[in-house]
Design an enzyme around this catalytic site. Structure first.
Site, PDB file in Angstrom:
ATOM      1  N   GLY A   1      23.716  48.675  37.407  1.00  0.00           N
ATOM      2  CA  GLY A   1      23.652  47.591  38.079  1.00  0.00           C
ATOM      3  C   GLY A   1      23.732  48.101  39.545  1.00  0.00           C
ATOM      4  CB  CYS A  19      38.569  27.112  56.823  1.00  0.00           C
ATOM      5  SG  CYS A  19      37.662  26.722  58.385  1.00  0.00           S
ATOM      6  CD  GLU A  23      23.595  46.973  29.387  1.00  0.00           C
ATOM      7  OE1 GLU A  23      23.082  46.381  28.480  1.00  0.00           O
ATOM      8  OE2 GLU A  23      24.777  46.835  29.580  1.00  0.00           O
TER       9      GLU A  23
HETATM   10  N1  LLP Z   1      26.301  45.846  31.567  1.00  0.00           N
HETATM   11  C1  LLP Z   1      27.234  45.139  31.222  1.00  0.00           C
HETATM   12  C2  LLP Z   1      27.340  44.525  29.871  1.00  0.00           C
HETATM   13  C3  LLP Z   1      28.249  44.450  32.243  1.00  0.00           C
HETATM   14  O1  LLP Z   1      29.116  43.772  32.012  1.00  0.00           O
HETATM   15  C4  LLP Z   1      27.794  45.083  33.587  1.00  0.00           C
HETATM   16  C5  LLP Z   1      28.622  44.627  34.637  1.00  0.00           C
HETATM   17  C6  LLP Z   1      26.947  46.099  33.711  1.00  0.00           C
HETATM   18  C7  LLP Z   1      26.188  46.618  32.742  1.00  0.00           C
HETATM   19  C8  LLP Z   1      26.570  46.680  35.011  1.00  0.00           C
HETATM   20  O2  LLP Z   1      27.560  47.337  35.491  1.00  0.00           O
HETATM   21  P1  LLP Z   1      27.528  48.038  37.090  1.00  0.00           P
HETATM   22  O3  LLP Z   1      26.538  49.493  36.734  1.00  0.00           O
HETATM   23  O4  LLP Z   1      26.862  47.138  38.097  1.00  0.00           O
HETATM   24  O5  LLP Z   1      28.768  48.725  37.532  1.00  0.00           O
HETATM   25  N2  LLP Z   1      31.488  41.643  40.248  1.00  0.00           N
HETATM   26  C9  LLP Z   1      31.963  42.878  40.110  1.00  0.00           C
HETATM   27  C10 LLP Z   1      31.278  43.947  39.073  1.00  0.00           C
HETATM   28  C11 LLP Z   1      31.293  43.231  37.652  1.00  0.00           C
HETATM   29  C12 LLP Z   1      30.453  43.904  36.790  1.00  0.00           C
HETATM   30  C13 LLP Z   1      30.212  43.146  35.495  1.00  0.00           C
HETATM   31  N3  LLP Z   1      29.488  43.708  34.470  1.00  0.00           N
HETATM   32  C14 LLP Z   1      32.209  43.514  41.452  1.00  0.00           C
HETATM   33  O6  LLP Z   1      31.641  43.308  42.590  1.00  0.00           O
HETATM   34  O7  LLP Z   1      32.446  44.612  41.565  1.00  0.00           O
END
Ligand code: LLP
Length: 421
Positions: free
Chosen positions: A275, A346, A273
């Site tokens: 992202g 701010c 998965e």
């Molecule tokens: N699958 C699950 C169950 C997840 O919780 C996440 C991310 C992903 C896939 C995707 O992860 P990726 O490939 O994007 O690393 N806001 C934070 C990242 C939070 C990720 C939460 N879960 C940031 O800006 O670094």
């Protein structure tokens, strides 16, 4: 500087700043890189885009066109994907506290599977499936007890986590038992997500071995086998020269090899998965410099027309980025200066980049911050009641708005005045 064949100054003239720009070809290239990496191993696989990284209709459609499935974590993400025309069967729902309404909506929509995260949810899903006289495919989410090297806020695989069923103490096995006994639930597979911005295959390899252990335990205790495992997202990207993520193909090869060793002939479908790695490097945020404050012997602040409202990651996680200067008059000075790029919110913590070397900056110049495609628009806010920027998609010299710039009217759209005021 060009993005998708268009000079950034043209994009700025057309759409204004601050502006998120997404390079469509870069998104597609990442999707294809993951496909190639798996195809080279010969295993059955399923790549889902973790839409939380950037969930807008245009991106959902692009990744679906690239034969990716989609992971959503809310009714809002589900609605975005469905309204973009994504096939419900290729969507799966995550979440550590899905509401009854979200579960019901997902089941009614016919999503491919739901990843269950706690015991009450198993009961709720059974109740919903029974009321609709259907069966629901579920994955049990394991907390594998794997501690990745990443920021604490984005590590999820360790025992002390609000996500999933801990392997430890037989908790996950009990979840599987309850799913197997539920007449309207089908145990589709096992899921883990260890963390985000991971640099190599080691935590995935560890997670695969924990999954395999669990699958064997399920077989022994319950006599069930599963045809699908998902090792989650987390594939890191290079934000700065200090980040050295392994190549996607190396990471995929290593995790597939670990699964082949662990499962042998009973090799399940392997899901991931990603992202950030799909959309992160495809994004650029362009700002206009509005003020420059040179504090002799201390620091030079270059303030731009955005900040933590469009990119909260530096403030939240201490994240670092690379930036480039686009001089308004097109003449870049050859001397560089070290500056701190601050936002216009701010609070002092509203700093986008600290101590970055740029050619001499002038008011009216533009600054492009690279690799902002993931978790920037997705986490943007209206703090200080700043309207959120537009998102523009560029491809082959053509550009189009995929999210309209908010206005101050949008900012008050949901405000109401009670009659006594
Ligand atoms: N699958 C699950 C169950 C997840 O919780 C996440 C991310 C992903 C896939 C995707 O992860 P990726 O490939 O994007 O690393 N806001 C934070 C990242 C939070 C990720 C939460 N879960 C940031 O800006 O670094």
């Amino acid at each position: 500087m060009h993005i998708g064949g268009i000079p950034v100054r043209t994009l700025v003239a057309m759409y204004g700043t601050p502006l998120y720009v997404i390079d469509e070809e870069a998104v597609r290239a990442q999707c294809r890189a993951f496909h190639r990496a798996f195809a080279a191993t010969g295993v059955r696989y399923d790549i889902s885009y973790a839409s939380k990284a950037m969930c807008i209709q245009a991106l959902c459609r692009i990744v679906a066109q690239e034969q990716l499935s989609l992971d959503v974590v809310s009714a809002g993400e589900l609605h975005t994907a469905l309204s973009a025309g994504v096939d419900a069967a290729r969507i799966h729902l995550h979440g550590n506290n899905k509401s009854e309404h979200e579960l019901y909506t997902a089941v009614r929509a016919g999503v491919g599977y739901i990843v269950v995260d706690h015991f009450d949810e198993i009961e709720a899903l059974e109740r919903i499936a029974a009321s609709l006289s259907c069966t629901v495919h579920v994955m049990v989410r394991l907390t594998p007890g794997v501690v990745p090297h990443t920021h604490a806020s984005i590590a999820t695989g360790q025992d002390d986590s609000k996500f999933g069923f801990q392997l430890r103490g037989g908790i996950a096995l009990e979840a599987a038992r309850r799913i197997v006994r539920a007449p309207h639930l089908v145990l589709h597979g096992v899921h883990v997500h260890i963390g985000s911005q991971l640099m190599d295959a080691a935590p995935y390899v560890q997670a695969v071995s924990r999954i395999a252990e669990f699958v064997r335990a399920m077989d022994d205790a319950l006599g069930v086998s599963v045809g699908h495992i998902n090792v989650g997202g987390g594939f890191g990207i290079q934000y700065t020269h200090d980040d050295h993520p392994d190549d996607i193909s190396d990471t995929v090869r290593a995790l597939v090899r670990a699964a082949q060793e662990a499962f042998g002939d009973a090799m399940p479908v392997i899901g991931i998965e990603p992202g950030r790695s799909i959309v992160g490097a495809a994004g650029t945020t362009v700002y206009t410099v509005g003020a420059i404050k040179r504090i002799p012997g201390v620091r030079t602040y270059v303030t731009v027309d955005g900040g933590m409202t469009d990119n909260p990651r530096p403030a939240l996680y201490g994240s670092t980025y690379r930036a480039a200067l686009i001089a308004h008059d097109d003449r870049h000075s050859t001397d560089t200066e070290v500056v701190t790029i601050a936002g216009k919110c701010c609070e002092s913590g509203d700093v986008l980049l600290r101590d970055v070397a740029l050619p001499r900056v002038h008011v009216g110049d533009w600054i492009a911050v690279h690799d902002t495609g993931a978790y920037n628009y997705a986490m943007a806010s209206n703090y200080n009641r700043f309207p959120r920027p537009a998102v523009v998609l560029v491809c082959g010299g053509v550009s189009g708005v995929v999210v309209v710039r908010e206005t101050v009217e949008d900012v008050v759209r949901l405000d109401r005045m009670p009659p006594w005021l």
